[in-house]
Structures are given as C-alpha cells and as structure tokens.
Enzyme design. Structure first.
Site, PDB file in Angstrom:
ATOM      1  N   ASP A 166      -5.800  -4.553  10.314  1.00 20.25           N
ATOM      2  CA  ASP A 166      -6.892  -3.619  10.614  1.00 20.25           C
ATOM      3  C   ASP A 166      -6.462  -2.561  11.631  1.00 20.25           C
ATOM      4  O   ASP A 166      -5.541  -2.773  12.413  1.00 20.25           O
ATOM      5  CB  ASP A 166      -8.116  -4.370  11.140  1.00 20.25           C
ATOM      6  N   GLU A 167      -7.143  -1.444  11.614  1.00 17.95           N
ATOM      7  CA  GLU A 167      -7.083  -0.408  12.652  1.00 17.95           C
ATOM      8  C   GLU A 167      -5.650   0.014  13.005  1.00 17.95           C
ATOM      9  O   GLU A 167      -5.321   0.207  14.172  1.00 17.95           O
ATOM     10  CB  GLU A 167      -7.832  -0.873  13.903  1.00 17.95           C
TER      11      GLU A 167
END
Length: 810
Positions: A515-516
């Site tokens: 993620d991210e």
C-alpha cells in the site's frame, strides 16, 4: 493519565475484575428486576416537557431557529442556543404541576461545563437539584430529580460554557417515571444462524459436572471450556472421554456432527435440563460452540476467582456457522509495540466473538518488530540482527510540527522467534490463524534505517550526509519510502525475510502490504510486487496484499486482496482475472482509530467525514461491497487498528470494542438476519461481561448498557460489622451516578454509597470499573438476615441482588 491495563496470566485466560469480585466466596446471583408494578402492567413514562412551555434568558443572535421552544419540540435536529455569556438559563413550565423522576438534557455541540439543575413550584423561588460538571462535549446528561412534591418549573442554570459560544440544548426532557426494565435478552454475539429458546427448567452446572470429550479432536475445545469455567466456579470439571455422571457437558467432534455443509466452523449446541451437547465436524467448530455456551452462562463466569453463583444455562437449540471464513483483526505493532502479554489480552477479548484471524502488521516506516537470523548463504553480507537491534528501538514519536503523536511516545521492542511462536500457539488455542505482514515496497523506512546494503541508488529516503542508512522516522508520514527495484540486494533481502517468516508461520497466508508506495514508479512497483508475490507462492503460501497491488500479476487462484480504500473495480478485476479472493477492511466500516463519536479528542475523521460510529461498523454488506463479483469470492472482513496515536492494550481495546464486535457479527451472521437495533440490544448485555473480564471498552452512547448485581453472603458476630458486600456492573456510569439502598429482612433500610476504583473518562480513554457496595451494619441478635440491594441510576430501572448474613453469638 492513567490507562487501564489488562493483566495476562499464562495459567489462565481470566482478566481481573476491577472491583473485588474475588471476595465473592459465596454469592447469590439475582437477575435485574424492577420494583413496584410489573413493567407489563405499568403506565408508560411520560415526557412532561412535551406539553410544557419553554423560555430562556437569551437567544443566540435573536434568531427564530434558536428559540427556547426547540428544547421541547421532540426533534433533536433543532436546538435552543443562548447568547455568548456564562450566566444563561433555559426552563420549562409544566402544563400541570407534577412530580418529576428525572431530566434528560441533550447537548449537541455547545455544552455546559458547569450548570445547576433547578426546580420550582412557582417560577420564582428555585431549589437546586444537582450541580453538574462534565469534561466531554457533545453529550447527554441524565439527572435524577425524584421530587417529593409536584413542581411547576424545571430550569438549567448555566455557570460556565464549554467554549466561546453560548449553550445549546436540542432536547430538555422531563420524565415522570423511570424507564421500564429492558426486555430479557440472551445477548449472544454474533447472532446465531438458527436458535430456538425451548423454555422450561434450565441446565445447572454443578460441582460434579464432567466435560466429556468424544472424539480425539474434541479434547482441545473441551479443555478450553474447562479452563474458562474453573476459575469462577471453583469446580474441578474433569475432561474425560466417557462418564456416567448426571448433567454432563458433552463436546463431540466427528464427521457429520455439525450442520450439513459447514464442516469447517459450524456447530450444534443443545441445552436441556439433563445435558449440554456441543457437536461439530472440527475442533474449531466445537470451539465456536464453546464460545456460545460461555455467553449463555451468567457474566460472573468471567471472573478469575471463585464466585459461588448458580451457574445456569437456558434450554436452547442452536445450529450455527459463519457467513464468511475470514473474520479478522489487524493490530499495528510496528508504529507502537505491544508486548506479548498484551497481544494475548487482545486475543482474549476478541476470541469470545469468534474472531478467527490475527493479522500482525510487523513492519513499517517507524519500526521493525520480528527478529530474524543470519542465513548460511548471505551474498550481500546483511546482518539481519540489525533489523531489531536498530529498528526494534524506534517507534512513533512526534509529528512534523513537534507535537507528540498520541498520549505518550510509541513503545519500542520486538518479538523473538520464540515470542512469535508463542503468539502463534496462543492464537491457535483460541481458534485464530496468524497472518504476518511485512509491508513493502513502500512503508520500508525501518528496514532502510537498519540495513546499509538496502540503501542503494533507487531506494528512498536517502541517508543523511556521512550516514550509511536512511534516518529513523517517528512521524506519521507515509508514502515517502521505497526499496530499489533495480538492486539484487532488494530481492535477496525480501526472499530471505519471507522465507524465514513462512517457516515460522503454520498458517497459509503471508501479507506483503503493497500500500501507499507513492514514491515508487508504477513500473518499479509492478516489478517488485510481482517478484515478491511469486516468492510467497514458491514458499507454498497464499499471498495477501492491500488493494493497491490488485493490478499486478497475482499468483493465479493463490492471492487475497485486502481492500481498504480506493478503486473497487481493480479489486473486481483481480477476482475475475486472477481468481483472487477478497478481504474487506473499508476504512469507514472497519478502521478503529477513527473517532467513535465527537466526544473523543483523539481519532481520525477522514474516513467518514466525521466520527465512524458503531452503526457505521455494523450497517454494511460485504456481499455487495465490491461490484460485479459473487459473494463466494469474499473471503471475509477484518477490523484494522493502526498505531499512529494508540498506545498499549488499554487504548487499543478502547478504540476496538465494541466496534470489533460489530465486525465479528458482520462476518458471521447472514445479512438478512442482521438488525442494528437487535444488535445493540444484545450488545447491551455484554457490557457487564466485558467489565468483569477487564476489557477497556468505549461506552457507545446508543447502547443502553445494562446493569447487573451480585451479593456475597457473609458471617458475623453479634455487635461486629458484617461487611456484607455487593458488586454492580454498570458500564459508563461514574460513582456519583449510582445510588444504592439495602432493605433487610428485619425491616431496616440502609442508604449506601457505591464506590469504584476507576470512573469512566472519554478523554483518558477508560471505562469505569465495577462498583462495590459495602454494608457496615451490626446485628444485635443471632440469626440469618437477608439484605436486598437496589442499585439505581437516574432514569433507569434498578437492579436488585440479595445476600444472607449469618450472625452468631460472641
């Protein structure tokens, strides 16, 4: 600030009750009852304010939409607001003078920090009923009046406003009677798929009850049940394979014993006067039946010391199984560490609600929490011990503005391999599979800070001048770190980490985060994630990642996408194109660091555009959340507890419970059988049980938490204080909110003061302890005396509990 800590003992799954329940060597359990006319025949309480006339000392900006008449219009969407001075009041003149039982003041946003509730018989001369000082806003105040004579006016006289605005009240309710006693509820959570209450004489657990384990897999759940019941009952409860003793508890595991088609976790539970029978195809199914049986027993069974109660179970027939296979909870141990005993406490609280996955977020930018060994083959010469000796000593600290993240600095530390093995074992005993997460290729600053060889050309952030590794980061910043996709060291490191984690983890899943990764180019991200997921598959595990990785080349039919935010279509494409399954953790419905309501000073509001209350965690349908996929592709749901500001187990529990219970029911109970009103009714019963367990939960305002009471029989000598003691659980109440009287069989009546070791405080993130009520009465003659406690809070029906005192001559 004092935060409650749950105590863990390796010899017991108990949590110590905050009041001295352990003193209840012999006790009598009495169900909550009302005094006077039975509720079914009593007239309904009347809000006398609805027919009254409201006036006020001032109106904000002299606007018609803020006038006093809004406080008794029955609409909480309207409000009275005063001008911006402290000495303001609002009052209601009753249509006819009447006796008043209690008043309810609903403050929307501009509360009083300090006010007095007053009554009058003529509107001129005022009698102070109560001075109220509170530390949260918005809120609802319930104030006992109990007027002996009819009154004509009731007034809120303000002394100090919450802030620079005036006072605001949306409803000023004036009630002539207490609320009726709540209807009985078994309080089962999650709600079973099928249950019939058979009525008749309940089953009674007794000192000679055996627990009979039929089938080898039944031994573990039967032993678990015995471990739950022994501390509070004081009974031996031997686990045997056969018995002729009366009234046994039978745990039977074998093919075809549970509900058809639900072999993995389904169970049957049949309770009659003569026997309790739990039947399941698997040990995990039987354990689910054990957790249901546990909730059918009186809440005092959660005590870690003996309570001599009557241990009854209502006669029921239950056939039950989960809607989804995955009902998880994620704990972020990377940003702030949780020692192993706190992990166990978190497991204890959740296992009773059939949560069956423990997702540990072991690494992030702020810390690395799992120890690894140096391998025999180590071409890059990496010292893997640095991961914990360096980044095991980092955690959340301050944000970019120099403000403390949370109530204290993040906790540092790490798990040895032995620690991790014990967590896996303990989770397994409680029916949970551990899912370890090594977050990458972003969220990798802790690895870059510890390992010089990872800080190659394409890695970010860069080391400071003269340093070999990226600087430590304790802020909440995300998306700034990445591994180097062009470096062979990256893949050597990741392969070694995943290989060791896989060897330590008996469960089928490895979580790689994903993620991210904002500073990782799409091409580099895809290159790395494809390599990482391929490595997981080669280790015989199913890869799990956050939904950002949904567009990569996931292993066919061997991947799970965990959705939290963003593009749902990409998730659907991973299902249809790669045969992936989905775990749903949508932030508005499962992220527990979001505020539960606006009274909380800490917590996010980004996920819901305001607080994410219990209703948001309950009222959603996982089966339809991702468009264009079948419900069979949804593996399940998971609650996520991130650690930017939450510290230690007390705060973790306060933000998780009861919202984690809502997620448990979302994952277990068929959608058509779920109702928020029904859920909160059943949850209201659980508050006392959580109190006895020592779970630090949030007193959600739209749950009418029930009170329970129990008394400890005593012996005394003529002329000496008997020390008769009662314990009362009353979630969300302060000591000042509860009154108690004891009526003795010889006619004497005592007014006693309930005490607690801890009052509730939303700013301090703590629920109240149980209350203790002690009579110091002396008796003038030998005999047996019965004392009946009646404990009451404003506006609510009392609970009662009787005990006996045996008095002997000196």
């Amino acid at each position: 600030m004092s935060i409650p800590r749950s105590r863990h003992s390796t010899g017991s799954r108990r949590r110590r009750i905050a009041a001295p329940l352990g003193l209840l060597i012999a006790a009598t359990l009495v169900a909550p009852v009302t005094s006077g006319t039975p509720a079914a025949a009593a007239a309904a309480p009347v809000n006398l304010a609805r027919t009254g006339t409201a006036t006020a000392s001032s109106v904000e900006l002299d606007r018609a939409d803020f006038v006093a008449a809004h406080v008794n219009d029955g609409d909480r969407n309207t409000r009275w607001s005063s001008k911006y001075q402290d000495a303001n009041w609002v009052q209601v003149r009753l249509a006819t003078p009447a006796t008043v039982d209690h008043v309810v003041l609903a403050w929307p946003n501009a509360c009083a920090r300090d006010f007095t509730l007053q009554t009058s018989t003529n509107g001129t001369t005022w009698t102070d009923v109560a001075r109220v000082q509170r530390d949260t806003c918005p809120r609802t105040d319930v104030i006992a009046v109990n007027s002996a004579q009819p009154v004509s006016h009731v007034r809120m006289q303000g002394h100090q406003r919450w802030a620079g605005y005036g006072y605001s009240i949306s409803e000023f309710e004036i009630w002539n009677e207490t609320a009726p006693a709540p209807a009985p509820s078994l309080g089962l959570l999650p709600k079973p798929v099928s249950m019939t209450e058979n009525g008749g004489t309940p089953y009674t657990l007794n000192r000679n009850t055996p627990i009979v384990a039929v089938g080898a897999p039944a031994t573990a759940p039967a032993t678990y049940l015995a471990g739950l019941l022994r501390p509070a009952t004081g009974y031996g409860l031997p686990v045997v394979t056969q018995s002729t003793a009366p009234a046994p508890i039978v745990v039977e595991v074998g093919a075809g014993k549970g509900p058809a088609g639900q072999a993995a976790e389904g169970y049957r539970l049949v309770v009659t006067t003569a026997k309790v029978q739990i039947s399941a195809d698997t040990a995990n199914g039987a354990l689910n039946g054990v957790q249901t049986l546990r909730q059918l027993l009186p809440q005092w069974v959660e005590s870690d010391t003996v309570v001599d109660a009557t241990w009854t179970v209502p006669a029921v027939t239950i056939s039950d199984y989960p809607r989804f296979a995955h009902r998880g909870m994620m704990l972020d141990v990377a940003r702030s560490f949780y020692p192993m005993n706190e992990i166990k406490a978190y497991i204890d609280g959740a296992a009773q609600y059939k949560i069956n996955r423990l997702h540990l977020h072991l690494t992030d930018d702020q810390g690395w929490r799992i120890a690894l060994d140096n391998p025999a083959s180590n071409p890059a010469g990496i010292d893997y011990g640095l991961l914990t000796t360096v980044s095991g000593r980092t955690a959340m600290t301050y944000n970019d503005s120099g403000q403390l993240m949370g109530t204290e600095l993040g906790v540092t530390g790490f798990y040895t391999k032995a620690d991790y093995a014990e967590i896996v074992r303990y989770a397994g005993v409680n029916g949970m599979t551990v899912i370890p997460e090594i977050d990458m290729p972003g969220h990798t600053n802790a690895a870059l800070h510890a390992i010089p060889q990872l800080n190659t050309t394409g890695a970010q952030p860069k080391p400071a001048a003269g340093q070999r590794t990226a600087p430590a980061n304790g802020t909440g910043n995300v998306g700034y770190s990445t591994f180097d996709s062009a470096s062979t060291t990256t893949y050597e490191f990741v392969t070694q980490v995943l290989t060791q984690i896989a060897a330590m983890t008996p469960g089928p899943y490895l979580h790689i985060g994903g993620d991210e990764a904002h500073v990782t180019s799409h091409a580099n991200y895809t290159t790395m994630v494809n390599a990482f997921t391929s490595t997981v598959a080669s280790l015989g595990k199913t890869v799990v990642g956050w939904n950002e990785y949904a567009g990569t080349t996931l292993p066919q039919n061997r991947a799970v996408v965990q959705y939290w935010n963003g593009d749902r279509t990409a998730v659907a494409n991973a299902v249809t194109g790669r045969g992936a399954q989905v775990v749903l953790s949508p932030a508005p419905h499962t992220y527990v660091p979001q505020k539960q309501d606006s009274r909380q000073p800490l917590g996010g509001t980004w996920a819901c555009g305001g607080p994410c209350g219990l209703d948001r965690h309950y009222n959603w349908d996982p089966g339809t959340f991702i468009p264009n996929i079948a419900e069979t592709s949804v593996l399940g749901v998971e609650s996520a507890l991130w650690g930017e500001f939450i510290r230690r187990i007390g705060q973790a529990q306060y933000y998780s419970f009861p919202r984690l219970v809502a997620t448990a029911e979302v994952g277990w109970t068929p959608q058509a059988q779920r109702s928020y009103a029904d859920f909160t009714t059943r949850l209201s019963v659980a508050g006392g049980r959580l109190t006895v367990q020592g779970v630090n939960f949030f007193p959600t305002v739209d749950v009418a938490w029930r009170k329970q009471a129990i008394g400890r029989p005593a012996t005394a000598v003529v002329g000496a204080p008997a020390g008769a003691t009662w314990t009362v659980t009353a979630p969300g109440l302060r000591s000042a909110d509860l009154t108690a009287t004891v009526t003795w069989s010889d006619g004497r009546v005592e007014a006693l003061t309930p005490t607690a070791t801890r009052d509730p405080s939303i700013p301090a993130m703590q629920i109240n302890s149980a209350f203790t009520v002690v009579s110091r009465r002396t008796f003038g003659a030998p005999g047996t005396y019965t004392g009946t406690l009646s404990a009451r809070s404003a506006g609510a029906s009392p609970v009662e509990a009787a005990l006996t005192v045996t008095v002997r001559a000196p």
